[in-house]
Design an enzyme around this catalytic site. Structure first.
Site, PDB file in Angstrom:
ATOM      1  N   ASN A 168       0.803  -1.223   0.000  1.00  0.00           N
ATOM      2  CA  ASN A 168       0.000   0.000   0.000  1.00  0.00           C
ATOM      3  C   ASN A 168       0.842   1.281   0.000  1.00  0.00           C
ATOM      4  O   ASN A 168       0.338   2.350  -0.334  1.00  0.00           O
ATOM      5  CB  ASN A 168      -0.924  -0.039   1.224  1.00  0.00           C
ATOM      6  CG  ASN A 168      -1.596   1.276   1.480  1.00  0.00           C
ATOM      7  OD1 ASN A 168      -2.549   1.650   0.797  1.00  0.00           O
ATOM      8  ND2 ASN A 168      -1.087   2.029   2.456  1.00  0.00           N
ATOM      9  N   LYS A 193       1.275   3.754 -11.356  1.00  0.00           N
ATOM     10  CA  LYS A 193       0.111   2.928 -11.024  1.00  0.00           C
ATOM     11  C   LYS A 193      -0.302   2.028 -12.194  1.00  0.00           C
ATOM     12  O   LYS A 193      -0.829   0.929 -11.976  1.00  0.00           O
ATOM     13  CB  LYS A 193      -1.044   3.805 -10.548  1.00  0.00           C
ATOM     14  CG  LYS A 193      -0.753   4.541  -9.220  1.00  0.00           C
ATOM     15  CD  LYS A 193      -0.467   3.583  -8.060  1.00  0.00           C
ATOM     16  CE  LYS A 193      -0.363   4.313  -6.721  1.00  0.00           C
ATOM     17  NZ  LYS A 193      -0.112   3.382  -5.587  1.00  0.00           N
ATOM     18  N   TYR A 203       3.031   9.673 -11.418  1.00  0.00           N
ATOM     19  CA  TYR A 203       2.120   8.901 -10.556  1.00  0.00           C
ATOM     20  C   TYR A 203       1.261   7.928 -11.370  1.00  0.00           C
ATOM     21  O   TYR A 203       1.265   6.720 -11.092  1.00  0.00           O
ATOM     22  CB  TYR A 203       1.264   9.856  -9.719  1.00  0.00           C
ATOM     23  CG  TYR A 203       0.364   9.171  -8.724  1.00  0.00           C
ATOM     24  CD1 TYR A 203       0.884   8.486  -7.626  1.00  0.00           C
ATOM     25  CD2 TYR A 203      -1.025   9.203  -8.873  1.00  0.00           C
ATOM     26  CE1 TYR A 203       0.054   7.852  -6.705  1.00  0.00           C
ATOM     27  CE2 TYR A 203      -1.864   8.581  -7.959  1.00  0.00           C
ATOM     28  CZ  TYR A 203      -1.324   7.903  -6.878  1.00  0.00           C
ATOM     29  OH  TYR A 203      -2.154   7.271  -5.976  1.00  0.00           O
TER      30      TYR A 203
HETATM   31  P1  NAD Z   1      -0.840   8.559   2.799  1.00  0.00           P
HETATM   32  O1  NAD Z   1       0.071   9.589   2.271  1.00  0.00           O
HETATM   33  O2  NAD Z   1      -1.808   8.913   3.873  1.00  0.00           O
HETATM   34  O3  NAD Z   1      -0.005   7.294   3.268  1.00  0.00           O
HETATM   35  C1  NAD Z   1       1.035   6.808   2.478  1.00  0.00           C
HETATM   36  C2  NAD Z   1       1.756   5.720   3.224  1.00  0.00           C
HETATM   37  O4  NAD Z   1       2.879   5.319   2.419  1.00  0.00           O
HETATM   38  C3  NAD Z   1       2.309   6.190   4.566  1.00  0.00           C
HETATM   39  O5  NAD Z   1       2.103   5.184   5.539  1.00  0.00           O
HETATM   40  C4  NAD Z   1       3.799   6.341   4.304  1.00  0.00           C
HETATM   41  O6  NAD Z   1       4.594   6.022   5.441  1.00  0.00           O
HETATM   42  C5  NAD Z   1       4.042   5.330   3.202  1.00  0.00           C
HETATM   43  N1  NAD Z   1       5.209   5.718   2.427  1.00  0.00           N
HETATM   44  C6  NAD Z   1       5.347   6.836   1.661  1.00  0.00           C
HETATM   45  N2  NAD Z   1       6.607   6.888   1.177  1.00  0.00           N
HETATM   46  C7  NAD Z   1       7.267   5.792   1.654  1.00  0.00           C
HETATM   47  C8  NAD Z   1       8.577   5.304   1.528  1.00  0.00           C
HETATM   48  N3  NAD Z   1       9.506   5.933   0.808  1.00  0.00           N
HETATM   49  N4  NAD Z   1       8.909   4.136   2.164  1.00  0.00           N
HETATM   50  C9  NAD Z   1       7.995   3.477   2.896  1.00  0.00           C
HETATM   51  N5  NAD Z   1       6.721   3.898   3.068  1.00  0.00           N
HETATM   52  C10 NAD Z   1       6.374   5.046   2.450  1.00  0.00           C
HETATM   53  O7  NAD Z   1      -1.564   7.968   1.537  1.00  0.00           O
HETATM   54  P2  NAD Z   1      -2.940   7.192   1.289  1.00  0.00           P
HETATM   55  O8  NAD Z   1      -3.863   8.134   0.677  1.00  0.00           O
HETATM   56  O9  NAD Z   1      -3.359   6.408   2.468  1.00  0.00           O
HETATM   57  O10 NAD Z   1      -2.451   6.225   0.121  1.00  0.00           O
HETATM   58  C11 NAD Z   1      -2.150   4.872   0.301  1.00  0.00           C
HETATM   59  C12 NAD Z   1      -2.057   4.227  -1.070  1.00  0.00           C
HETATM   60  O11 NAD Z   1      -3.284   4.425  -1.763  1.00  0.00           O
HETATM   61  C13 NAD Z   1      -0.962   4.813  -1.951  1.00  0.00           C
HETATM   62  O12 NAD Z   1      -0.349   3.760  -2.689  1.00  0.00           O
HETATM   63  C14 NAD Z   1      -1.723   5.725  -2.886  1.00  0.00           C
HETATM   64  O13 NAD Z   1      -1.073   5.902  -4.117  1.00  0.00           O
HETATM   65  C15 NAD Z   1      -3.026   4.977  -3.040  1.00  0.00           C
HETATM   66  N6  NAD Z   1      -4.152   5.829  -3.449  1.00  0.00           N
HETATM   67  C16 NAD Z   1      -4.624   6.808  -2.637  1.00  0.00           C
HETATM   68  C17 NAD Z   1      -5.692   7.571  -3.077  1.00  0.00           C
HETATM   69  C18 NAD Z   1      -6.285   8.654  -2.236  1.00  0.00           C
HETATM   70  O14 NAD Z   1      -7.171   9.355  -2.735  1.00  0.00           O
HETATM   71  N7  NAD Z   1      -5.853   8.837  -1.001  1.00  0.00           N
HETATM   72  C19 NAD Z   1      -6.266   7.351  -4.328  1.00  0.00           C
HETATM   73  C20 NAD Z   1      -5.754   6.349  -5.119  1.00  0.00           C
HETATM   74  C21 NAD Z   1      -4.700   5.581  -4.665  1.00  0.00           C
END
Ligand code: NAD
Length: 250
Positions: free
Chosen positions: A93, A162, A158
């Site tokens: 994730n 994905k 990005y």
């Molecule tokens: P967030 O920014 O709240 O959390 C991201 C997580 O990734 C954090 O726990 C962080 O510690 C970890 N992370 C970031 N860089 C890192 C690194 N270099 N090494 C290890 N861990 C790392 O994001 P979120 O919104 O909870 O997103 C989680 C996933 O869902 C991501 O892959 C994101 O691309 C995907 N996503 C999110 C959304 C959204 O709208 N929030 C939409 C589509 C996809």
């Protein structure tokens, strides 16, 4: 679905906040032993403290391995094996977002996004798969994005990362099915996490207004889909990219 993950060992990368943290919570509520991964000690400690307040720390471990380092991941997995014995479910994730025009990128920035969103996912998966192969059973769920299905108006790293996550999901599903390992992805829409809150509010509002369900998603919406794909109820689902976006992509 209650208790259907009893005694399962689950790793959730990016488990310190947002979608990942909610996924950790839901797995714990459903009986699993959970390993949450973050990028820094501080964020891992904060997540563990929050779980402690909720009375959920007896079956959870937290680590902050460098996902760009095989040695760092291997050291973390050795600890996991010592404490929990194996890994049954891997939720990839961790991810970073960005949005800028192509002429504002340099190679290093593009590579940095790919490094966490694709290379880190690949590396962690590669190092977990032998344990799953050994048991002849395992589940991998990758967090993709709705922009893997249609791309977005600004930013190229990005969505490229994905699209690659979907490609890796489908390739590994084909490769590992014979080993009893299922590989799927969820493609979240706009979810109200820190990542989204960091975007331009006007951009968020405009996107939310176009969601057929007329709301942003919540981290629970994605966690529920991840738990479903991880469960035996999804035992014939392999290589799928499940949209969880309120109908946004359509
Ligand atoms: P967030 O920014 O709240 O959390 C991201 C997580 O990734 C954090 O726990 C962080 O510690 C970890 N992370 C970031 N860089 C890192 C690194 N270099 N090494 C290890 N861990 C790392 O994001 P979120 O919104 O909870 O997103 C989680 C996933 O869902 C991501 O892959 C994101 O691309 C995907 N996503 C999110 C959304 C959204 O709208 N929030 C939409 C589509 C996809």
């Amino acid at each position: 679905m209650e208790q259907c993950f009893m005694d399962k060992v689950v790793i959730v990368s990016g488990g310190t906040r947002g979608i990942g943290f909610e996924t950790v919570r839901e797995f714990l509520d459903n009986g699993a032993n959970v390993v949450l991964l973050g990028s820094r000690q501080e964020s891992v400690d904060k997540a563990l403290a929050q779980l402690s307040e909720e009375g959920k720390t007896d079956r959870v471990l937290g680590f902050y391995p460098d996902l760009s380092s095989e040695a760092s991941i291997t050291a973390m997995l050795d600890e996991v094996k010592r404490k929990f014995g194996t890994v049954d479910i891997l939720v990839n994730n961790a991810g970073v977002s960005d949005a800028k025009p192509i002429d504002a990128y340099d190679d290093e920035h593009f590579a940095a996004v790919m490094n966490i969103n694709v290379d880190g996912l690949f590396r962690l998966t590669r190092l977990c798969v032998p344990m799953m192969k050994h048991k002849g059973k395992g589940v991998i769920v990758n967090t993709s994005s709705m922009v893997s299905l249609y791309a977005q108006a600004s930013g190229s790293a990005y969505p490229t990362s994905k699209f690659a996550v979907n490609g890796l999901t489908k390739a590994l599903a084909r490769e590992l099915g014979k080993d009893g390992i299922r590989v799927n992805a969820v493609a979240p829409g706009i979810i109200g996490t820190d990542m989204v809150k960091a975007l331009d509010p006007k951009m968020i509002q405009a996107m939310a207004a176009r969601v057929p369900l007329q709301r942003l998603g919540e981290p629970e919406d994605i966690a529920h889909a991840i738990l479903f794909l991880s469960s035996d109820a999804a035992s014939y689902i392999n290589g799928a990219v499940l949209s969880v976006d309120g109908g946004y992509v359509g």
